[in-house]
Enzyme design. Structure first.
Site, PDB file in Angstrom:
ATOM      1  N   GLY A  21       0.779  -1.227   0.000  1.00 37.71           N
ATOM      2  CA  GLY A  21       0.000   0.000   0.000  1.00 37.71           C
ATOM      3  C   GLY A  21       0.812   1.279   0.000  1.00 37.71           C
ATOM      4  O   GLY A  21       0.246   2.380   0.073  1.00 37.71           O
ATOM      5  N   ASP A  68       1.345  -5.843  10.995  1.00 38.46           N
ATOM      6  CA  ASP A  68       2.777  -5.722  11.243  1.00 38.46           C
ATOM      7  C   ASP A  68       3.370  -7.092  10.906  1.00 38.46           C
ATOM      8  O   ASP A  68       3.060  -8.084  11.560  1.00 38.46           O
ATOM      9  CB  ASP A  68       3.023  -5.358  12.706  1.00 38.46           C
ATOM     10  CG  ASP A  68       4.499  -5.183  13.036  1.00 38.46           C
ATOM     11  OD1 ASP A  68       5.356  -5.733  12.314  1.00 38.46           O
ATOM     12  OD2 ASP A  68       4.787  -4.513  14.043  1.00 38.46           O
ATOM     13  N   SER A 147      18.002  -6.726  -2.580  1.00 31.91           N
ATOM     14  CA  SER A 147      18.463  -5.360  -2.806  1.00 31.91           C
ATOM     15  C   SER A 147      19.879  -5.375  -3.351  1.00 31.91           C
ATOM     16  O   SER A 147      20.712  -6.192  -2.938  1.00 31.91           O
ATOM     17  CB  SER A 147      18.431  -4.554  -1.504  1.00 31.91           C
ATOM     18  OG  SER A 147      19.118  -3.327  -1.649  1.00 31.91           O
ATOM     19  N   TYR A 160      20.461  -4.882   7.553  1.00 37.92           N
ATOM     20  CA  TYR A 160      19.621  -4.883   6.354  1.00 37.92           C
ATOM     21  C   TYR A 160      20.342  -5.553   5.196  1.00 37.92           C
ATOM     22  O   TYR A 160      19.775  -6.413   4.505  1.00 37.92           O
ATOM     23  CB  TYR A 160      19.255  -3.447   5.994  1.00 37.92           C
ATOM     24  CG  TYR A 160      18.538  -3.269   4.674  1.00 37.92           C
ATOM     25  CD1 TYR A 160      17.164  -3.472   4.575  1.00 37.92           C
ATOM     26  CD2 TYR A 160      19.235  -2.871   3.538  1.00 37.92           C
ATOM     27  CE1 TYR A 160      16.506  -3.294   3.361  1.00 37.92           C
ATOM     28  CE2 TYR A 160      18.588  -2.685   2.323  1.00 37.92           C
ATOM     29  CZ  TYR A 160      17.227  -2.907   2.241  1.00 37.92           C
ATOM     30  OH  TYR A 160      16.582  -2.736   1.037  1.00 37.92           O
TER      31      TYR A 160
END
Length: 256
Positions: A21, A68, A147, A160
């Protein structure tokens, strides 16, 4: 939304997207709906207004569930709700992530666990929960967002980067495990996509100039670049592609 390619076999597919979203995820929802797919998605923030926009644009409404994704039980319940509304999930897109900057020396065990609960753990448990339905449907496609930051060896968010590297290993393991069920599992590896979040928090004039200098293609990435690649991986146009990492970064990270 301008589409450079159309994938007609996605019409009627039941698609589930994490983080569908906002940012790239919102563009993914828009892209799948434009292809005729039925989209259910989870988002931590309220996406009611976005769903209103999609309904006005496409004549149908995506199914939004507030969640979540660190709550695995709730995440699975949302997948069940999406499947109950649109049929068994046959396209799963693990898009949601959090790339908040941090350093190693100031990072706690709790920080590390939270980071991986957002950026890695959902990829495992959404696949675990979707596979039975995909088997019953005769196959499916799982697209895990990684990524290019891991391939570049970027500093500034080591937990990350570690999670995004691990996603490639998970993708290959799941591709091998579920291939006999005609379930394809691929990783999409975006470069620096200039979403509103990136522009607000981390993009500087010098940083943008330096990053663009490292790209072969001298144009910044936008969400649509990622949408078209995702639709391809979800479609039977890529029916014999699995266990692969598809890089869309303008030519920063080289593979092979």
């Amino acid at each position: 939304m301008t589409q450079f390619a159309t994938f007609h076999d996605l019409a009627g597919k039941s698609v589930f997207i994490t983080g569908g979203g906002a940012g790239i995820g919102a563009s993914l929802t828009d892209g799948f709906m434009a292809a005729g797919a039925s989209v259910s998605f989870v988002q931590r923030s309220d996406a009611t207004g976005f769903c209103d926009e999609m309904e006005a644009k496409h004549g149908t409404r995506p199914h939004f569930m507030k969640c979540d994704i660190t709550d695995v039980d709730l995440l699975k319940a949302c997948m069940d709700e999406g499947a109950a509304k649109f049929g068994p999930i046959t396209v799963l897109v693990n898009n949601a992530a959090n790339d908040t900057r941090h350093d190693t020396l100031g990072y706690s065990v709790e920080d590390w666990d939270w980071n991986h609960a957002v950026n890695l753990r959902p990829h495992f448990f959404t696949a675990q929960h979707a596979v039975p339905g995909m088997r019953a449907a005769g196959g499916g496609a799982i697209i895990n967002f990684s990524s290019a930051s891991y391939g570049m060896g970027n500093a500034g968010y080591p937990a990350y980067v570690a999670s995004k590297a691990a996603i490639l290993g998970l993708t290959r393991a799941h591709a091998r495990e579920f291939g006999p069920d005609k379930i394809r599992v691929n990783a999409l590896v975006p470069g620096w996509v200039l979403t509103e979040r990136q522009m607000e928090l981390w993009a500087t004039e010098d940083g943008l100039r330096e990053h663009l200098a490292g790209q072969c293609l001298k144009e910044h990435l936008v969400p649509q670049d990622i949408v078209d690649a995702t639709l391809f991986l979800a479609s039977n146009a890529s029916r014999m592609m699995t266990a692969q990492a598809m890089v869309v970064d303008g030519g920063v990270v080289f593979t092979g």
